[in-house]
Design a protein around this motif. Structure first.
Motif, short mmCIF file in Angstrom:
data_model
loop_
_atom_site.label_atom_id
_atom_site.label_comp_id
_atom_site.label_asym_id
_atom_site.label_seq_id
_atom_site.Cartn_x
_atom_site.Cartn_y
_atom_site.Cartn_z
N ARG A 117 47.17 67.96 49.86
CA ARG A 117 47.76 68.84 50.86
C ARG A 117 49.16 68.36 51.22
NH1 ARG A 117 44.42 65.22 53.09
NH2 ARG A 117 45.00 64.19 55.06
N ASN A 118 49.94 69.27 51.79
CA ASN A 118 51.25 68.90 52.30
C ASN A 118 51.11 67.90 53.43
OD1 ASN A 118 53.16 70.32 50.72
ND2 ASN A 118 52.59 72.22 51.74
N ILE A 119 52.16 67.15 53.68
CA ILE A 119 52.08 66.02 54.61
C ILE A 119 51.65 66.43 56.01
CG2 ILE A 119 54.53 66.18 55.22
CD1 ILE A 119 54.50 63.05 55.28
N ASN A 120 52.00 67.63 56.44
CA ASN A 120 51.67 68.06 57.80
C ASN A 120 50.49 69.02 57.87
OD1 ASN A 120 53.72 66.59 59.13
ND2 ASN A 120 55.24 68.10 58.49
N GLU A 121 49.77 69.18 56.76
CA GLU A 121 48.59 70.05 56.74
C GLU A 121 47.35 69.24 57.08
OE1 GLU A 121 49.90 73.44 53.43
OE2 GLU A 121 48.59 71.79 52.86
N ASN A 122 46.53 69.78 57.95
CA ASN A 122 45.30 69.06 58.31
C ASN A 122 44.05 69.76 57.78
OD1 ASN A 122 45.25 71.27 60.00
ND2 ASN A 122 45.72 70.09 61.86
N ILE A 123 44.24 70.79 56.95
CA ILE A 123 43.13 71.49 56.31
C ILE A 123 43.51 71.80 54.87
CG2 ILE A 123 42.17 72.52 58.42
CD1 ILE A 123 43.68 75.08 57.75
N ALA A 124 42.51 72.15 54.06
CA ALA A 124 42.76 72.48 52.65
C ALA A 124 43.04 73.96 52.45
CB ALA A 124 41.56 72.06 51.80
N ASP A 125 42.83 74.77 53.49
CA ASP A 125 42.87 76.23 53.33
C ASP A 125 44.18 76.74 52.73
OD1 ASP A 125 40.56 75.82 54.71
OD2 ASP A 125 40.78 77.59 55.99
N ASN A 126 45.30 76.18 53.16
CA ASN A 126 46.58 76.70 52.67
C ASN A 126 46.73 76.51 51.17
OD1 ASN A 126 47.27 77.39 55.29
ND2 ASN A 126 48.35 75.47 55.67
#
Length: 748
Positions: free
Chosen positions: A283-292
């Motif tokens: 995930r991107n560094i600021n993403e806290n979920i896998a959904d994106n």
């Protein structure tokens, strides 16, 4: 800075990107917060909003204040369309405009300015709701907020001024309506009317806003959550839901339970979980979920399988379930996921990375995060065909590399206007992949043998064209061909080089290449080397020192063949002066027969000089009795180039802020000494300036430390005093002697 979904950003982070535009799309309603008919108890919303900001500043000025979220979609890169939050964001943008007018700290003013306009002097916030709103907001920001004109126009009578001063609510509105750029049709635009009322409300609270630190608080402490709804269709659906039910879409609406419905094979569930784990780990560094990450990947899958751009994931998944094709669809998704992983492995190879860097503006692409951050154009034209190709042909690294190179060429056919007639839409390429059995058949795809389905309103250009056929004939020289293709000017397409090779020195038109033309490879190599060496002197001005005379003369050659034209400078007001980007390397030389012929010569410098001298005679370039800016600037730059070569110095590559070498249309405004007649010796060219701060438009000349230096464009040739009061007729005569020396001795 790329904006990351669900993260919170300050106004300075949202607006200060020099290329970003936040756009109110055409399906949005009008701006209304300044209108009293829309607020509670028939009061304007903006006044209460401002009071809240002032209270937060007074009580929590060092803490972040979250002002809710905005819903957007971004397409293309840095064009952010607002589907929810326009009232709040527009109000804040207008507040920034007013803060610029009243802020006293110059450093802080510059920070505000960067949030108001792009590097191209366009407002960061743009309205597509109505054309009149677009023009009003642009004029308001550029000509009112940034110009900082006096609050009251002199044409008001004393009585009227006193009336306005006593009526703070209408003071700003009257002032703006009195500007030259304000059109009567703005009075019929609801958004404009509401904006004027908002500006009045801000003006009314000016004393509370003038407090030291308030503008910093607005720029850096007010935070807005950024929520990307992916595309226009989703944005429109979201807008309808928000404005009818008041509810936002939730993350729980996803396609996993739809596609896995009635599936007996447990492997499909495991595969889905594995993909979710993969996008969680990557995930991107600021993403806290896998959904994106999952949603991005599934969007690619639906676009590849459906061969279409705008995709509604939920609707598509439901359709597959209804058709009982969800199992088949899950197989295709997994195959594309395997292809994605294979591509990531290929990206560890330097030659794959190099091609992606060409495509991605020299930014490194090495993993799924980088691939997700590619613009939609790059994803469509590069990533999706690659995934489709790898999914079909699987472990075929060298073939994938060849296909990537071909996609790279096609992407620049799309990107560069002069090559658009070669571009093949990515949806056609997906069909070609389906219809091919191997890489050779794909690269040489012929629709007369394997037909494909035409797409409405999308042209189908020739994929295996004459240029590709010539390169196939030269396959034994593949190493050289690939090296030439990788030149920053060509990016895969060698049509221009083949036209150079085919041109007859007696021809006056650019030849049309065909695959039957004879090729002398050694001559072709020399012609490429000529191109590379001469273009390199401008594309990187540091290279100019390698061949000073040619670096100077080739820029003049391009001016005389029309690659850079003297004319109106788009950043400045019409009617005062004209100019030319003398050192700007555009792609105009590809369409000039004179440039093709130049590359056939063994002595480039002599060829340039001979051509220029002939044009000087043909155009009588130094005869300015009938004055035009075009002729004056060409004469000036001709003198500068030959004089710089005499001194063996590089003529400055400075082109100002893309305004270029300029001169006044009124010839007398170009004089060095106003008491003497205009002439080449009593004149000067400079660089155009458009001031946004009341100084007006003018032609600027160099400073005293550079004055009369041979490598500087905007300075006389000799003996002229820097200060106008110190200039004399004798100095003009001495300058004339130098100019005559250049004309008679150096030019001949």
């Amino acid at each position: 800075m790329n904006l990351i979904n669900t993260q919170e950003y300050s106004l300075s982070q949202l607006f200060s990107n020099p290329y970003r535009k936040i756009i109110i799309p055409d399906f949005q309603r009008d701006y209304c917060w300044g209108d009293k008919t829309h607020g509670e108890n028939k009061t304007d919303i903006i006044s209460g909003f401002l009071d809240t900001l002032i209270d937060e500043f007074n009580n929590n000025r060092y803490s972040d204040v979250l002002l809710g979220k905005i819903d957007v979609y971004q397409q293309p890169l840095n064009h952010i369309y607002l589907t929810d939050g326009q009232q709040r964001l527009t109000s804040l943008y207008l507040l920034l405009g007013m803060l610029y007018r009243i802020e006293n700290n110059e450093e802080q003013k510059q920070k505000i300015k960067h949030c108001l306009i792009t590097d191209y002097e366009e407002p960061h916030l743009q309205y597509a709701v109505r054309e009149s709103t677009v023009f009003f907001l642009k004029d308001l920001i550029l000509d009112f907020c940034l110009e900082k004109k006096s609050l009251l126009n002199d044409k008001y009578s004393n009585a009227k001024q006193e009336e306005l001063i006593n009526n703070e609510e209408t003071l700003i509105a009257y002032t703006i309506k009195n500007q030259l750029w304000y059109f009567n049709e703005y009075d019929q635009d609801p958004s404009v009317i509401s904006m004027l009322l908002t500006l009045s409300a801000i003006e009314k609270k000016k004393d509370a806003l003038l407090v030291e630190g308030f503008s910093s608080f607005v720029l850096d402490k007010l935070k807005i959550q950024y929520y990307d709804v992916q595309n226009k269709k989703h944005g429109e659906e979201r807008f309808v839901i928000i404005n009818t039910t008041g509810k936002n879409l939730t993350v729980s609406e996803n396609i996993k339970p739809i596609l896995l419905a009635n599936i007996q094979n447990i492997d499909f569930s495991k595969q889905w979980e594995n993909r979710e784990n993969y996008f969680w780990k990557n995930r991107n560094i600021n993403e806290n979920i896998a959904d994106n990450g999952v949603n991005d990947f599934l969007t690619w899958c639906f676009q590849i399988i459906g061969q279409q751009d705008e995709i509604n994931l939920i609707k598509q998944a439901k359709q597959r379930l209804k058709e009982k094709k969800n199992e088949q669809y899950l197989l295709e998704i997994q195959s594309l996921f395997n292809a994605l992983n294979q591509l990531i492995k290929y990206l560890t190879d330097k030659k794959f990375q190099t091609q992606f860097q060409f495509i991605n503006d020299n930014e490194e692409v090495k993993d799924i995060i980088n691939l997700r951050n590619l613009s939609s154009e790059k994803q469509h034209n590069i990533l999706l065909p690659l995934l489709s190709f790898i999914s079909k042909f699987q472990d075929a690294k060298e073939e994938t590399y060849l296909f990537l190179r071909r996609l790279r060429k096609n992407y620049f056919d799309f990107k560069w206007n002069d090559r658009n007639n070669n571009y093949v839409d990515w949806r056609y390429i997906l069909q070609m992949i389906e219809g091919s059995n191997n890489i050779e058949q794909l690269l040489q795809f012929d629709i007369t043998i394997t037909p494909i389905t035409l797409i409405q309103n999308i042209n189908l250009n020739i994929w295996f064209n004459e240029e590709e056929k010539i390169k196939l004939k030269l396959y034994t020289h593949r190493v050289n061909i690939e090296h030439w293709e990788d030149h920053e000017s060509f990016m895969g397409d060698l049509s221009f080089l083949f036209k150079v090779h085919a041109v007859n020195m007696d021809n006056t038109v650019i030849p049309i290449i065909n695959s039957d033309m004879p090729i002398d490879f050694e001559n072709l190599k020399r012609e490429f080397n000529n191109y590379q060496s001469i273009i390199g002197l401008i594309s990187n001005c540091k290279n100019a020192v390698q061949n000073i005379p040619l670096a100077n003369m080739f820029r003049l050659f391009r001016l005389f063949i029309g690659c850079n034209k003297v004319g109106h400078i788009y950043k400045t007001t019409r009617g005062q002066f004209e100019g030319v980007l003398f050192s700007n390397l555009n792609r105009e030389h590809f369409s000039k027969i004179e440039f093709l012929k130049l590359l056939k010569n063994t002595d480039l410098l002599t060829s340039c000089i001979t051509f220029i001298k002939n044009r000087i005679k043909e155009d009588d370039i130094f005869n300015l009795e009938i004055f035009t800016v075009d002729k004056f600037i060409k004469a000036w730059l001709t003198l500068k180039v030959f004089y710089a070569n005499e001194k063996n110095t590089i003529l400055s590559f400075y082109d100002a802020n893309d305004t270029g070498v300029s001169a006044y249309i009124d010839k007398d405004r170009n004089r060095l000494v106003n008491t003497e007649e205009f002439s080449l010796s009593n004149s000067i060219c400079g660089f155009a300036v458009q001031s946004g701060f009341g100084a007006g438009n003018y032609v600027h000349y160099t400073n005293d430390t550079q004055w009369c230096n041979a490598d500087i464009i905007d300075t006389p040739f000799s003996a002229i005093a820097y200060k106008e009061k110190d200039r004399t007729f004798e100095q003009i005569k001495q300058n004339n002697d130098t100019i005559n020396y250049i004309i008679n001795t150096l030019i001949g």
